[in-house]
Design an enzyme around this catalytic site. Structure first.
Site, PDB file in Angstrom:
ATOM      1  CE  LYS A 115      -4.385  -1.793   1.151  1.00  0.00           C
ATOM      2  NZ  LYS A 115      -5.711  -1.638   1.724  1.00  0.00           N
ATOM      3  CE  LYS A 197      -5.809  -7.883  -1.862  1.00  0.00           C
ATOM      4  NZ  LYS A 197      -6.594  -7.859  -0.660  1.00  0.00           N
ATOM      5  CE  LYS A 200     -13.400  -3.944  -0.177  1.00  0.00           C
ATOM      6  NZ  LYS A 200     -12.420  -3.639   0.862  1.00  0.00           N
TER       7      LYS A 200
END
Ligand code: ATP
Ligand code: LTN
Length: 332
Positions: A115, A197, A200
């Site tokens: 992130k 992966k 969203k």
């Protein structure tokens, strides 16, 4: 709360609309626990603000996600379902646990590394201590089991280390949680970059299937799914796109991946992709329709999340009181 039942806790972020990955890796499994466990599930909005959110959208997504948990089969009578920021004990315990978590441990978290790379302009303290808040979520309820997708295994491991460290100093304060990773669907991959992966928060909307996507959108995204030029329908590390489609199909139909390979052997991608799409459309249809129905009745939803927060806070307060006492805070 029944004393003889074990406790299960899981959370999901309202950081976007939920994907097929969230559904297969997490949500779908949650209702199966609600008869045999004290089941507690949270929409973790405090985690979501570790990356910038649009306030109006965050509010809408939080309510939609809350409705979706119920639409997926969670029963507010059986399970405790609440919004994280409605139970202040999460942030409070998180602070204490921060003081029992090492900088080095947090630096090793792969989600933090991923992130930080994705949000290089906003590597804030919350992103770094995210796993401590998650540990607080779990430990507040003395959870024994934590159902999550594969990507969260490391965070649950950290929660165990924090619990162990705290218990080592103060005695048995926290139960030792264990991750539960589902046997199928634990890692649904992106449709456009199948080495990553399905997420969203991805920028590319063709990379994910949303639970709320209308059937024609789902079909279009599957038809565009990245595969390879080799043509065979079987799983292999060299064929991440096709392997992912096989696993998705297996997960939504309940067939084994081996059986799927067998029944599609000799067929082309042109036929396989829409077949996977149709199976996914049918699996998601009832959830989408029920979510839409629940969202029309805002007042009932409000009653449910208020009651959920009350039930959760009663359990959380017990643990927090104990923790405050152990570390030497004067009782309120
Ligand atoms: P974000 O992309 O914003 O980080 P996310 O899509 O990873 O979000 P979370 O709210 O972090 O979703 O995760 C909710 C649950 O869904 C977790 O238990 C997580 O392990 C699971 N999950 C997320 N993505 C997948 C995936 N691609 N396959 C299987 N399970 C997943
Ligand atoms: N970090 C998790 C969401 C999450 C969670 C939790 C899961 C927050 N708190 C507690 C299990 C238990 C995620 O992003 N998947």
């Amino acid at each position: 709360m029944e004393q003889n039942k074990k406790t299960i806790f899981s959370g999901i972020q309202p950081s976007g609309k939920i994907t097929l990955g969230n559904y297969l890796g997490a949500l779908r499994n949650w209702p199966t626990f609600q008869d045999t466990y004290n089941a507690i599930y949270s929409v973790v909005d405090e985690h979501a603000i570790t990356v910038r959110q649009n306030p109006a959208e965050l509010r809408r997504q939080t309510l939609e996600l809350y409705a979706q948990l119920i639409a997926c089969g969670l029963d507010p009578e059986k399970s405790t379902i609440f919004i994280q920021s409605h139970v202040p004990q999460h942030a409070e315990l998180s602070w204490v646990l921060n003081c029992y978590t090492m900088f080095g441990e947090l630096s090793r978290m792969t989600q933090f590394k991923d992130k930080s790379a994705a949000h290089a302009d906003n590597i804030n303290g919350g992103l770094f201590t995210y796993p401590v808040l998650m540990a607080a979520d779990i430990l507040l309820y003395q959870a024994d089991l934590v159902p999550v997708g594969e990507d969260q295994r490391q965070h649950v491991e950290l929660a165990r280390n924090i619990a162990q460290r705290f218990n080592g100093v103060y005695g048995e304060v926290f139960a030792m949680p264990e991750a539960y990773i589902p046997p199928v669907g634990a890692r649904v991959m992106s449709l456009s970059e199948p080495e990553k992966k399905m997420s969203k928060s991805s920028e590319n909307e063709n990379s994910y299937i949303l639970v709320m996507d209308p059937p024609e959108v789902i079909m279009r995204k599957f038809k565009r799914a990245v595969t390879d030029s080799e043509g065979g329908i079987y799983r292999s590390p060299e064929k991440p796109g096709v392997s992912n489609l096989i696993e998705i199909y297996a997960a939504v139909t309940g067939e084994s991946p081996e059986k799927v390979e067998e029944s599609f052997s000799g067929q082309g991608y042109g036929a396989f992709k829409p077949t996977v799409g149709e199976a996914v459309v049918e699996a998601l249809r009832p959830i989408r329709e029920e979510t839409e129905r629940l969202l029309k009745d805002k007042a009932s939803l409000e009653t449910l999340y208020r009651q959920g927060a009350e039930k959760a806070a009663a359990m959380a307060a017990r643990t927090l009181r104990k923790v405050h006492k152990k570390v030497g805070f004067v009782s309120r």
